[in-house]
Design a protein around this motif. Structure first.
Motif, mmCIF file in Angstrom:
data_model
loop_
_atom_site.group_PDB
_atom_site.id
_atom_site.type_symbol
_atom_site.label_atom_id
_atom_site.label_comp_id
_atom_site.label_asym_id
_atom_site.label_seq_id
_atom_site.Cartn_x
_atom_site.Cartn_y
_atom_site.Cartn_z
ATOM 1 N N ALA A 299 48.306 42.652 50.211
ATOM 2 C CA ALA A 299 48.699 42.579 48.801
ATOM 3 C C ALA A 299 47.778 41.659 48.012
ATOM 4 C CB ALA A 299 50.148 42.113 48.679
ATOM 5 N N ASN A 300 47.272 40.613 48.665
ATOM 6 C CA ASN A 300 46.423 39.636 47.984
ATOM 7 C C ASN A 300 44.933 39.847 48.204
ATOM 8 O OD1 ASN A 300 48.646 38.157 46.947
ATOM 9 N ND2 ASN A 300 48.945 37.262 48.961
ATOM 10 N N ALA A 301 44.551 40.625 49.213
ATOM 11 C CA ALA A 301 43.141 40.738 49.592
ATOM 12 C C ALA A 301 42.359 41.747 48.750
ATOM 13 C CB ALA A 301 43.031 41.107 51.072
ATOM 14 N N GLU B 263 51.464 40.620 53.117
ATOM 15 C CA GLU B 263 51.013 39.670 52.102
ATOM 16 C C GLU B 263 49.492 39.604 52.040
ATOM 17 O OE1 GLU B 263 52.923 35.896 52.762
ATOM 18 O OE2 GLU B 263 54.923 36.770 52.491
ATOM 19 N N SER C 127 41.522 43.564 45.073
ATOM 20 C CA SER C 127 41.702 43.396 43.631
ATOM 21 C C SER C 127 41.227 44.667 42.933
ATOM 22 C CB SER C 127 40.967 42.161 43.108
ATOM 23 O OG SER C 127 39.586 42.293 43.264
#
Length: 135
Positions: A19-21, A16, A23
């Motif tokens: 996946a979020n870190a 996670e 961009s």
């Protein structure tokens, strides 16, 4: 809690985070994709990399930022005894350098190894930042 459950939770937490870190964006509709990473350089600026597709493969690059930044502080790796250290370390990470435009880059054969190549380039970028700090 059993070790197996802890391992699964740890794996999910890390998945996670990654996946979020990161961009991704396409600046000015260029052929490059910008990758904002969760890592920071010596100025506490986010490390930004770029990739572009070339046929079935990809090129990942720092766009020349790291070496340009170091040279802006009168530390010229390509003209010093540190060049050998730089090139040997970049070789460990399978990173190439174009001294004409100061670009660090690596080629990825396909999407399957793109994540690993991104990791290698990030390690190299962070290493070069540390070379400046240790001079």
């Amino acid at each position: 809690m059993t070790k197996e459950i802890e391992t699964k939770e740890l794996k999910q937490s890390i998945k996670e985070f990654y996946a979020n870190a990161f961009s991704f964006s396409s600046p000015n509709n260029s052929e490059y994709t910008r990758i904002d990473t969760p890592f920071y350089d010596r100025h506490k600026n986010q490390v930004i990399l770029y990739t572009k597709r070339v046929g079935d493969s990809y090129i990942l690059t720092d766009g020349g930022y790291v070496l340009d930044d170091i040279e802006s502080n009168d530390f010229y790796l390509k003209e010093t005894k540190n060049r050998q250290l730089l090139e040997s370390q970049l070789n460990i990470y399978s990173i190439s350098v174009n001294f004409e435009n100061n670009e660090l880059y690596i080629k990825s054969r396909n999407l399957d190894d793109l994540g690993m190549k991104l990791n290698l380039l990030l390690q190299a970028v962070l290493f070069v930042n540390c070379m400046h700090l240790n001079r």
